[in-house]
Write an enzyme that holds these catalytic residues in place. Structure first.
Site, PDB file in Angstrom:
ATOM      1  N   LYS A   1     -14.493 -16.656  20.119  1.00  0.00           N
ATOM      2  CA  LYS A   1     -13.971 -16.007  21.320  1.00  0.00           C
ATOM      3  C   LYS A   1     -14.456 -16.782  22.537  1.00  0.00           C
ATOM      4  O   LYS A   1     -15.649 -17.041  22.692  1.00  0.00           O
ATOM      5  CB  LYS A   1     -14.425 -14.548  21.379  1.00  0.00           C
ATOM      6  CG  LYS A   1     -13.723 -13.671  20.340  1.00  0.00           C
ATOM      7  CD  LYS A   1     -14.082 -12.207  20.514  1.00  0.00           C
ATOM      8  CE  LYS A   1     -13.261 -11.332  19.575  1.00  0.00           C
ATOM      9  NZ  LYS A   1     -11.861 -11.213  19.992  1.00  0.00           N
TER      10      LYS A   1
ATOM     11  N   ASP B   1      -9.976 -17.706  20.402  1.00  0.00           N
ATOM     12  CA  ASP B   1      -9.363 -16.448  20.843  1.00  0.00           C
ATOM     13  C   ASP B   1      -9.755 -16.233  22.299  1.00  0.00           C
ATOM     14  O   ASP B   1     -10.913 -15.970  22.617  1.00  0.00           O
ATOM     15  CB  ASP B   1      -9.851 -15.284  19.979  1.00  0.00           C
ATOM     16  CG  ASP B   1      -9.174 -13.967  20.337  1.00  0.00           C
ATOM     17  OD1 ASP B   1      -8.320 -13.963  21.240  1.00  0.00           O
ATOM     18  OD2 ASP B   1      -9.508 -12.942  19.708  1.00  0.00           O
TER      19      ASP B   1
ATOM     20  N   GLU C   1      -5.532 -17.956  20.285  1.00  0.00           N
ATOM     21  CA  GLU C   1      -4.904 -16.635  20.396  1.00  0.00           C
ATOM     22  C   GLU C   1      -4.802 -16.229  21.861  1.00  0.00           C
ATOM     23  O   GLU C   1      -5.764 -16.364  22.620  1.00  0.00           O
ATOM     24  CB  GLU C   1      -5.719 -15.581  19.634  1.00  0.00           C
ATOM     25  CG  GLU C   1      -5.799 -15.825  18.145  1.00  0.00           C
ATOM     26  CD  GLU C   1      -6.635 -14.771  17.432  1.00  0.00           C
ATOM     27  OE1 GLU C   1      -6.691 -13.624  17.933  1.00  0.00           O
ATOM     28  OE2 GLU C   1      -7.232 -15.095  16.397  1.00  0.00           O
TER      29      GLU C   1
ATOM     30  N   ASP D   1      -1.216 -12.184  19.877  1.00  0.00           N
ATOM     31  CA  ASP D   1      -2.036 -11.090  19.358  1.00  0.00           C
ATOM     32  C   ASP D   1      -1.727  -9.832  20.156  1.00  0.00           C
ATOM     33  O   ASP D   1      -0.902  -9.011  19.770  1.00  0.00           O
ATOM     34  CB  ASP D   1      -3.510 -11.499  19.478  1.00  0.00           C
ATOM     35  CG  ASP D   1      -4.473 -10.426  19.007  1.00  0.00           C
ATOM     36  OD1 ASP D   1      -4.003  -9.359  18.606  1.00  0.00           O
ATOM     37  OD2 ASP D   1      -5.677 -10.660  19.042  1.00  0.00           O
TER      38      ASP D   1
ATOM     39  N   LYS E   1      -2.222  -6.849  13.347  1.00  0.00           N
ATOM     40  CA  LYS E   1      -3.317  -5.889  13.304  1.00  0.00           C
ATOM     41  C   LYS E   1      -2.720  -4.508  13.058  1.00  0.00           C
ATOM     42  O   LYS E   1      -2.285  -3.835  14.003  1.00  0.00           O
ATOM     43  CB  LYS E   1      -4.108  -5.905  14.610  1.00  0.00           C
ATOM     44  CG  LYS E   1      -4.827  -7.218  14.855  1.00  0.00           C
ATOM     45  CD  LYS E   1      -5.616  -7.203  16.157  1.00  0.00           C
ATOM     46  CE  LYS E   1      -6.411  -8.492  16.322  1.00  0.00           C
ATOM     47  NZ  LYS E   1      -7.129  -8.558  17.615  1.00  0.00           N
TER      48      LYS E   1
END
Length: 698
Positions: A153, A183, A209, A234, A260
């Site tokens: 991240k 991400d 992402e 995402d 997700k």
């Protein structure tokens, strides 16, 4: 007919998780259980997982909608298809729970090589945002654990520092050895994003992402055409209706999308999106969304059936300190389901009829402490609960103060837990039994009633402490002092006590008269022996129904002995007590059970004789029904003169006392005088503070 219920579980991160949206310390999930009325033991379970500021159902009416679903569960198949469009987490929980129920309620919803434990799923390792050192340590740990695909991240710290971390990785591991996914969680602005992607591209990044915030379709579409790094959508998928998903994919045409299920409405909804993506040659993978192990398990099982060869994002189950134990395990960068491992249930605490998980109870306790109507005695309960759940290993308690001023000591929580389990096992209580707290939580006896309930899954009700506590209904367990029992019998009779299956009495001795009144009761009443330093009792003797005894039976791990003065010595290493010499004078039977004869600090020296007042009190209790004690007061000839202090108004004289004791004890041991006192000073455990009454003697 179906039945349903839900339980809220606040998950706590082991280490706060950093994202570009902020730091995550806790996260809420709701476990939804569904069962058929005629088969109540077979239940399907689903999880509704919410991420603050991300899930579209992160809203104030979430639980209200969940309650509506439960109340209307039998019409589920007839619900409007858009009923839960704005509540994808609930939609997924229902789908999951029904699938589990229809497959036997064993948390196995797909019978595959994965759930048989034969095959695993390749997963990526997740690196949380934080300081340079923090992220570097995580990266090294993941690589050492065998991960060959890690997701980092980015966007929370300085871009140059993040770039430095990525360069450090690439210096040691090339693209063939380690796949890097990034991400950004929408951290970059449209004006800067392309330039930053060009800087990152030489580092061999697999994908990034959501580089810019969602709902900027035109900007994202342009970026996907020009990007040197494949882009994975995402957040862009969250909250879209099916027809909007198709339009978005046609507009943006990303290289990847990420599914997700908790944020998209479940398996069926996610599969439709996969189909749309594959029709457009858009690749994909599945990621969990910080679900507890209930949701992660279902997502992993479903993901295995899809046979996607890419590493999946399913490794977040270990980030919580209070997750439910499950058969899921990670080995060499693969997620496995080990059918030999058992599921655990979320630990719940029941206080006055309300169910809480640990963190809900902590928050409730804080509210009670700050609530003006909460009385001081009740605040002591919740103050202790907060102390019990804090990070300290010890609890500060006060001694009884029976032989002097009460003093603070520190007890280890693990020792308190051990003592609690010993008591529960000895009395044969079981999970779900109801316990009554009517002792002040300021002192060890009240604290230990709370510990026993929290540790051993008892339902705890509390009432205001006092000589005559109030309660309604039946209980399996309660603790009292002898003076409380005497007052209850005086006001309500012995039948009231039979509403409680198991009673322990502590804090002071039990008079002959009281023991006689309790002896015929059908419930189990135990007199306890112990003190604050031993974490309440270390021995019990039964004083009701069958197996009554004058001797205390110690816990099996307790080793007892005496010194030359017949003082009891306690050796109980399991709770940190080693060779502790007490003031109690005892004698043993052949089984090493013991009987208390008196206390060394109560021994009276009169005319060179050592007189044990407790032996005289035991005989006098057959005559005197009021509270009383035998004591020695200074006297010129004898050094101390033996006298009797009686609580209440005069109703007999010293001659009557001496005549009654005549022939039962030696003449030299007969009391010489009686003093009547309106009311005795007592410790909170019910012990009379004897030395206070010297001031009443002229």
């Amino acid at each position: 007919m179906y039945k349903a219920s839900f339980t809220k579980h606040t998950l706590k991160f082991k280490i706060p998780g950093g994202t570009s949206r902020g730091i995550l310390k806790t996260k809420d999930s709701w476990y939804l259980e569904i069962w058929e009325e005629e088969k109540p033991t077979i239940k399907g379970i689903g999880e509704a997982s919410i991420i603050k500021n991300l899930s579209i159902d992160d809203r104030v009416d979430f639980e209200e909608k969940l309650i509506w679903c439960i109340n209307n569960i039998n019409s589920y198949s007839n619900w409007n298809r858009d009923e839960l469009q704005e509540f994808p987490a609930i939609k997924f929980a229902l789908e999951m729970a029904f699938m589990d129920l229809h497959n036997g309620g064993n948390n196995v919803i797909f019978d595959t090589e994965f759930t048989k434990g034969r095959k695993g799923i390749f997963i990526n390792g997740l690196i949380w945002m934080g300081s340079y050192e923090f992220m570097r340590d995580q990266i090294i740990d993941k690589i050492d654990s065998g991960f060959r695909c890690i997701k980092i991240k980015i966007g929370a710290i300085n871009f140059e520092e993040e770039l430095s971390l990525l360069k450090m990785i690439r210096e040691e591991f090339d693209e063939d050895q380690l796949e890097l996914r990034l991400d950004a969680n929408g951290a970059f602005s449209p004006s800067e994003v392309l330039e930053k992607l060009k800087i990152l591209a030489p580092l061999g990044i697999h994908s990034i992402e959501q580089p810019i915030k969602q709902k900027q379709w035109v900007e994202m579409a342009n970026l996907c055409k020009l990007t040197p790094i494949p882009i994975a959508l995402d957040e862009e998928l969250i909250g879209l209706k099916p027809e909007e998903v198709q339009k978005m994919l046609d507009t943006i045409n990303p290289q990847y999308i990420i599914l997700k299920p908790s944020l998209l409405g479940g398996f069926e909804a996610s599969k439709k999106i996969i189909t749309l993506a594959e029709e457009r040659n858009i690749n994909w993978w599945v990621t969990s969304a910080l679900e507890a192990n209930i949701g992660l398990n279902a997502i992993a099982q479903w993901t295995y059936t899809l046979k996607n060869p890419l590493p999946q994002g399913l490794g977040t189950g270990k980030v919580f300190s209070n997750n439910i134990k499950s058969p899921l395990e990670i080995n060499n960068a693969k997620l496995y389901y080990n059918p030999q491992k058992k599921w655990s249930k979320i630990k719940k605490y029941n206080i006055n009829g309300q169910n809480f998980d640990k963190y809900e109870l902590i928050e409730y306790s804080k509210l009670k402490l700050n609530d003006i109507p909460t009385q001081d005695w009740e605040k002591q309960i919740f103050s202790f609960i907060l102390e019990w759940f804090n990070e300290n290993d010890t609890i500060k308690v006060l001694t009884s103060g029976s032989t002097g001023k009460a003093k603070p000591i520190f007890l280890k929580k693990k020792h308190m837990e051990y003592s609690a389990k010993n008591t529960i096992n000895l009395i044969n209580l079981k999970k779900g039994d109801k316990a009554l707290l009517c002792l002040p939580a300021e002192y060890i006896a009240g604290k230990m009633m709370i510990v026993r309930s929290l540790t051993c899954d008892l339902q705890l009700d509390y009432t205001k402490p006092g000589l005559n506590p109030m309660w309604k209904g039946n209980y399996q367990f309660a603790a009292f002092t002898p003076s409380m029992i005497s007052k209850i019998i005086e006001i309500k009779g012995t039948n009231k006590l039979e509403e409680i299956d198991n009673i322990i009495l502590g804090g002071s001795s039990v008079s002959v008269q009281l023991e006689k009144e309790l002896s015929h009761l059908s419930n189990n009443i135990f007199h306890t022996y112990g003190m604050t330093e031993t974490i309440t009792h270390i021995a019990l003797r039964k004083i009701s129904t069958n197996n009554k005894s004058d001797y205390f039976t110690p816990f099996s791990e307790v080793k007892l002995s005496t010194n030359k003065n017949s003082q009891l010595i306690i050796d109980y290493p399991k709770i940190g007590v080693n060779k502790m010499i007490t003031n109690d004078i005892v004698k043993f039977d052949e089984h090493n059970n013991f009987k208390i004869l008196g206390r060394t600090d109560n021994i009276i020296i009169s005319g060179a004789l050592k007189i044990n007042p407790e032996l005289i009190e035991r005989e006098l209790s057959k005559l005197i029904k009021e509270d009383f004690f035998v004591f020695g007061i200074p006297e010129t000839t004898l050094g101390n003169k033996l006298v009797v202090f009686v609580q209440g108004k005069p109703n007999f004289n010293i001659i009557e006392v001496q005549n009654f004791l005549g022939g039962k004890i030696k003449k030299q041991f007969l009391p010489k005088e009686i003093f009547y006192i309106d009311s005795f000073d007592k410790t909170l455990s019910g012990k009379t503070i004897r030395k206070n009454y010297l001031k009443n003697i002229d």
